[in-house]
Scaffold this active site. Sequence first.
Site, PDB file in Angstrom:
ATOM      1  N   TYR A 169      -3.578  -6.239  -5.307  1.00  0.00           N
ATOM      2  CA  TYR A 169      -2.922  -4.978  -4.959  1.00  0.00           C
ATOM      3  C   TYR A 169      -1.563  -4.858  -5.648  1.00  0.00           C
ATOM      4  O   TYR A 169      -1.230  -3.816  -6.224  1.00  0.00           O
ATOM      5  CB  TYR A 169      -2.748  -4.886  -3.443  1.00  0.00           C
ATOM      6  CG  TYR A 169      -2.170  -3.576  -2.976  1.00  0.00           C
ATOM      7  CD1 TYR A 169      -2.967  -2.442  -2.876  1.00  0.00           C
ATOM      8  CD2 TYR A 169      -0.820  -3.468  -2.639  1.00  0.00           C
ATOM      9  CE1 TYR A 169      -2.435  -1.234  -2.450  1.00  0.00           C
ATOM     10  CE2 TYR A 169      -0.285  -2.258  -2.215  1.00  0.00           C
ATOM     11  CZ  TYR A 169      -1.102  -1.145  -2.121  1.00  0.00           C
ATOM     12  OH  TYR A 169      -0.565   0.058  -1.710  1.00  0.00           O
ATOM     13  N   SER A 179       3.768   2.189  -4.850  1.00  0.00           N
ATOM     14  CA  SER A 179       4.081   1.410  -3.655  1.00  0.00           C
ATOM     15  C   SER A 179       5.377   0.654  -3.882  1.00  0.00           C
ATOM     16  O   SER A 179       5.737   0.336  -5.032  1.00  0.00           O
ATOM     17  CB  SER A 179       2.956   0.412  -3.371  1.00  0.00           C
ATOM     18  OG  SER A 179       3.305  -0.492  -2.332  1.00  0.00           O
TER      19      SER A 179
END
Length: 286
Positions: free
Chosen positions: A162, A149
């Site tokens: 996350y 990501s």
Amino acid sequence: MTEHHHSTGEGATVSLVVGASSGIGRATAIALAARGDHVGLLARRVDALEDVARECRAAGAASAWVTSCDVDEDDEVAAAVAEGRGRHGRLDVVVHCAGIVTYGRVEEADAEDARRVVHTNLLGAMTVARHVVPVLREQRRGTLVLVGSLLGHVAVPGMTPYVVSKWGVRALARQLHIENIDLPDVHVVHVAPGSVDTEIYDEALDDAGAVNTPPPPVLPPESVARTIVRAIEQHRRSVQTSLVNQALIAAFTAVPWAWDRLVGPVFERVSHRSTETADREARRAG
């Protein structure tokens, strides 16, 4: 059928996609199918995988099969990788896309939600790698793709579990590269999407009391899938999905004081909608 297999033996490329039931994984599986690959689809939700398998066959897959696999379960990953290899005697490409999100500051995040995010996103990627890398090394060729990501490169408020998990995935990809540099035909690819319009936001384990949306600019999963396929074919090591990612990483690195005071709070505003705002929007739409 277009030939994409570059290793020993006959036939189409043998590809596995972990987390293929929706989002980036589903789009990547269909994109690989369109090349004529044999495509193995792995996820927990077999019913959703059956739908994706039909789409893959319609797109031109040499074959498509589904396997129930939870990346939190080491034995399930081992069995799924062994099955995938056993079908055609090799594995050419494995793409790991499985992931979940939780929102909230570190002190707000529910302990179990935080554990699940780190376990699924980071330790799940490590589990997949632990079973795939020995196969690639034995074959002396093949590609493992880890989908990370943009948030594996920068810090943002309110998503600590996350962000930590995705920084870890980037570190894992770097470790795998250096540990396998002795085999030039074994490739490890790290792909870092920015905001992607997928179900991951709807299914977030939210501890912040908000309805979550991907911050702009938002890419469709099919765009990320095309980037992943190009990275596989070009043996790229690390790929961002947009120039916006590059600009944000440069800002985070070059002017951290400005990032911390300005960009972080902006991200927090654009990536959350309060439940009251969401209710108003739903009433207006209905």
